[in-house]
Design a protein around this motif. Structure first.
Motif, PDB file in Angstrom:
ATOM      1  N   PHE A 231       0.795  -1.231   0.000  1.00 41.34           N
ATOM      2  CA  PHE A 231       0.000   0.000   0.000  1.00 41.34           C
ATOM      3  C   PHE A 231       0.831   1.286   0.000  1.00 41.34           C
ATOM      4  O   PHE A 231       0.371   2.329   0.475  1.00 41.34           O
ATOM      5  N   GLY A 232       2.054   1.222  -0.511  1.00 45.29           N
ATOM      6  CA  GLY A 232       2.855   2.433  -0.634  1.00 45.29           C
ATOM      7  C   GLY A 232       3.315   3.012   0.682  1.00 45.29           C
ATOM      8  O   GLY A 232       3.659   4.206   0.754  1.00 45.29           O
TER       9      GLY A 232
ATOM     10  N   PRO B  44       3.054  20.051   2.262  1.00 40.71           N
ATOM     11  CA  PRO B  44       2.510  19.662   3.572  1.00 40.71           C
ATOM     12  C   PRO B  44       2.110  18.192   3.603  1.00 40.71           C
ATOM     13  O   PRO B  44       1.850  17.569   2.569  1.00 40.71           O
ATOM     14  N   LEU B  45       2.061  17.646   4.798  1.00 41.69           N
ATOM     15  CA  LEU B  45       1.553  16.298   5.001  1.00 41.69           C
ATOM     16  C   LEU B  45       0.026  16.355   5.089  1.00 41.69           C
ATOM     17  O   LEU B  45      -0.521  17.173   5.830  1.00 41.69           O
ATOM     18  N   ARG B  46      -0.642  15.491   4.344  1.00 45.31           N
ATOM     19  CA  ARG B  46      -2.107  15.537   4.294  1.00 45.31           C
ATOM     20  C   ARG B  46      -2.732  15.403   5.676  1.00 45.31           C
ATOM     21  O   ARG B  46      -3.725  16.056   5.992  1.00 45.31           O
ATOM     22  N   LEU B  47      -2.174  14.513   6.495  1.00 46.06           N
ATOM     23  CA  LEU B  47      -2.743  14.229   7.807  1.00 46.06           C
ATOM     24  C   LEU B  47      -1.953  14.865   8.939  1.00 46.06           C
ATOM     25  O   LEU B  47      -2.249  14.616  10.115  1.00 46.06           O
ATOM     26  N   GLY B  48      -0.949  15.666   8.587  1.00 46.63           N
ATOM     27  CA  GLY B  48      -0.099  16.247   9.610  1.00 46.63           C
ATOM     28  C   GLY B  48       0.867  15.208  10.167  1.00 46.63           C
ATOM     29  O   GLY B  48       0.720  14.001   9.927  1.00 46.63           O
ATOM     30  N   PRO B  49       1.867  15.634  10.937  1.00 47.04           N
ATOM     31  CA  PRO B  49       2.849  14.686  11.481  1.00 47.04           C
ATOM     32  C   PRO B  49       2.233  13.593  12.351  1.00 47.04           C
ATOM     33  O   PRO B  49       2.561  12.413  12.207  1.00 47.04           O
ATOM     34  N   THR B  50       1.332  13.967  13.248  1.00 49.00           N
ATOM     35  CA  THR B  50       0.744  12.975  14.147  1.00 49.00           C
ATOM     36  C   THR B  50      -0.116  11.979  13.388  1.00 49.00           C
ATOM     37  O   THR B  50      -0.023  10.758  13.595  1.00 49.00           O
ATOM     38  N   GLY B  51      -0.948  12.465  12.485  1.00 45.26           N
ATOM     39  CA  GLY B  51      -1.790  11.582  11.704  1.00 45.26           C
ATOM     40  C   GLY B  51      -0.983  10.652  10.813  1.00 45.26           C
ATOM     41  O   GLY B  51      -1.350   9.481  10.620  1.00 45.26           O
ATOM     42  N   THR B  52       0.128  11.159  10.280  1.00 43.49           N
ATOM     43  CA  THR B  52       1.000  10.330   9.449  1.00 43.49           C
ATOM     44  C   THR B  52       1.597   9.191  10.277  1.00 43.49           C
ATOM     45  O   THR B  52       1.609   8.030   9.851  1.00 43.49           O
ATOM     46  N   ASP B  53       2.083   9.523  11.454  1.00 49.78           N
ATOM     47  CA  ASP B  53       2.666   8.498  12.327  1.00 49.78           C
ATOM     48  C   ASP B  53       1.624   7.450  12.722  1.00 49.78           C
ATOM     49  O   ASP B  53       1.935   6.251  12.808  1.00 49.78           O
TER      50      ASP B  53
ATOM     51  N   GLY C  56      -0.535   1.956  12.562  1.00 49.04           N
ATOM     52  CA  GLY C  56      -1.735   1.146  12.465  1.00 49.04           C
ATOM     53  C   GLY C  56      -1.750   0.140  11.333  1.00 49.04           C
ATOM     54  O   GLY C  56      -2.606  -0.752  11.308  1.00 49.04           O
ATOM     55  N   LEU C  57      -0.836   0.260  10.392  1.00 54.10           N
ATOM     56  CA  LEU C  57      -0.771  -0.662   9.254  1.00 54.10           C
ATOM     57  C   LEU C  57       0.594  -1.340   9.225  1.00 54.10           C
ATOM     58  O   LEU C  57       1.598  -0.732   9.594  1.00 54.10           O
ATOM     59  N   GLN C  58       0.629  -2.578   8.782  1.00 57.62           N
ATOM     60  CA  GLN C  58       1.894  -3.317   8.760  1.00 57.62           C
ATOM     61  C   GLN C  58       2.689  -2.972   7.503  1.00 57.62           C
ATOM     62  O   GLN C  58       2.163  -3.022   6.389  1.00 57.62           O
ATOM     63  N   ILE C  59       3.961  -2.632   7.674  1.00 59.28           N
ATOM     64  CA  ILE C  59       4.815  -2.289   6.539  1.00 59.28           C
ATOM     65  C   ILE C  59       5.451  -3.569   6.006  1.00 59.28           C
ATOM     66  O   ILE C  59       6.061  -4.333   6.757  1.00 59.28           O
ATOM     67  N   ARG C  60       5.338  -3.767   4.667  1.00 66.29           N
ATOM     68  CA  ARG C  60       5.786  -5.023   4.063  1.00 66.29           C
ATOM     69  C   ARG C  60       6.745  -4.784   2.900  1.00 66.29           C
ATOM     70  O   ARG C  60       6.728  -5.512   1.913  1.00 66.29           O
ATOM     71  N   CYS C  61       7.581  -3.805   2.984  1.00 64.17           N
ATOM     72  CA  CYS C  61       8.447  -3.447   1.863  1.00 64.17           C
ATOM     73  C   CYS C  61       9.502  -4.529   1.605  1.00 64.17           C
ATOM     74  O   CYS C  61      10.176  -4.997   2.522  1.00 64.17           O
TER      75      CYS C  61
ATOM     76  N   GLU D  55      -4.851   5.324   3.819  1.00 64.09           N
ATOM     77  CA  GLU D  55      -5.255   5.161   5.217  1.00 64.09           C
ATOM     78  C   GLU D  55      -6.690   4.647   5.325  1.00 64.09           C
ATOM     79  O   GLU D  55      -7.145   4.321   6.429  1.00 64.09           O
ATOM     80  N   THR D  56      -7.397   4.560   4.187  1.00 63.97           N
ATOM     81  CA  THR D  56      -8.768   4.062   4.157  1.00 63.97           C
ATOM     82  C   THR D  56      -8.836   2.748   3.374  1.00 63.97           C
ATOM     83  O   THR D  56      -8.007   2.504   2.484  1.00 63.97           O
TER      84      THR D  56
END
Length: 310
Positions: free
Chosen positions: A123-124, A145-154, A159-164, A254-255
């Motif tokens: 999911f990028g 700018p960050l769409r969700l701001g720093p806190t929302g980005t973190d 909340g999602l598993q990173i699989r790179c 994020e959705t």
């Protein structure tokens, strides 16, 4: 073995068409370079990869085709070409002596990648992991700018598993993000881990074609470049950055809806990339007849983009 001869008028027409196509694709980047402005999406392929538009513009037919009359032109002095009855043809012996290790590594990497199913669950999130827990002045594309701001980005990263699976994305993660990745990719693991669903593996097809010039037909290199451009757009639309001012509609990973949209586009890119991998392997076979050294211990050639930032 020479497969055929292209008459001068014929190959010069192909060369001119190629140059026109490249000029149209790179016009924006070349104009911005004159004014010193930057574009986080369209300039990426020229800032991350060490190839200029002029290099992409240089047309090569690939091996075994003699370009009639070319020996008397500037092309006659180009590296890895030799004169054959007044025409120019790739000197495969000289090329393989100089680039054989790269040919073998790319063949192993592309063959391994092509053999695997596409994984579509990342999911990028690599772009999010590159800004995880950073202060605003540390963010790489700080002009946006960050769409969700720093806190929302973190919170998305938490909340999602990173699989790179791709080392050249993973190496730019922030230190606290690295331990969150399911895998810990290294350069040595590249052949073992690379898979066709990875957006960066798809973009890298352009890199490998350019590194293998002039043995790879420029038509293939340009097709890979076009795919890489489209991939980069998805990459940044799904990133945490707000690029609305540039006309990019975000893919809100994020959705659930955004993740489905991302995976569908990723699946299409994977399919297209597999076709390009087949063409690249055919091109390599044309250079050396499918010969493989069997040197499975060969490491990846040093990447000239290894110190570049995304």
């Amino acid at each position: 073995m020479v497969a055929g001869v292209l008459e001068q008028a014929a190959w010069q027409a192909l060369e001119a068409d190629h140059a026109d196509r490249v000029d149209a694709l790179t016009a924006g980047h070349r104009e911005r370079r004159q004014t010193g402005t930057a574009h986080p999406v369209e300039d990426f392929l020229f800032t991350y990869y060490p190839f200029k538009p002029s290099q992409l513009r240089r047309w090569h037919p690939g091996p075994d085709l003699v370009l009639d009359g070319a020996a008397q032109l500037d092309r006659g002095s180009w590296r890895f070409y030799r004169d054959l009855d007044g025409g120019s043809v790739l000197d495969t012996a000289a090329y393989l002596e100089a680039r054989g290790a790269t040919v073998e590594f790319v063949r192993r990497l592309v063959t391994a990648t092509h053999s695997r199913p596409a994984q579509l669950g990342c999911f990028g999130l690599h772009e999010w992991a590159m800004v995880y827990r950073q202060s605003p002045d540390e963010v790489r594309h700080s002009a946006w700018p960050l769409r969700l701001g720093p806190t929302g980005t973190d919170e998305v990263v938490d909340g999602l598993q990173i699989r790179c699976t791709h080392f050249d994305a993973f190496r730019f993660y922030t230190p606290p993000a690295r331990s969150l990745n399911v895998l810990q990719p290294t350069r040595e693991d590249q052949v073992a881990l690379e898979q066709p669903g990875c957006l960066h593996a798809g973009m890298d097809l352009y890199k490998w074609c350019m590194k293998l010039a002039p043995a790879v037909p420029s038509s293939l290199a340009l097709d890979c470049f076009e795919l890489a451009r489209e991939i980069r757009e998805l990459d940044m639309r799904a990133s945490p950055y707000d690029l609305g001012a540039l006309g990019y509609v975000p893919v809100a990973i994020e959705t659930p809806q955004g993740r489905a949209e991302y995976a569908a586009a990723q699946r299409d890119f994977a399919t297209r990339g597999q076709g390009l991998r087949e063409r690249l392997l055919q091109a390599l076979d044309a250079v050396d007849g499918g010969y493989s050294t069997g040197s499975v211990g060969l490491s990846a050639p040093a990447s000239s983009s290894s110190a570049r930032m995304r």
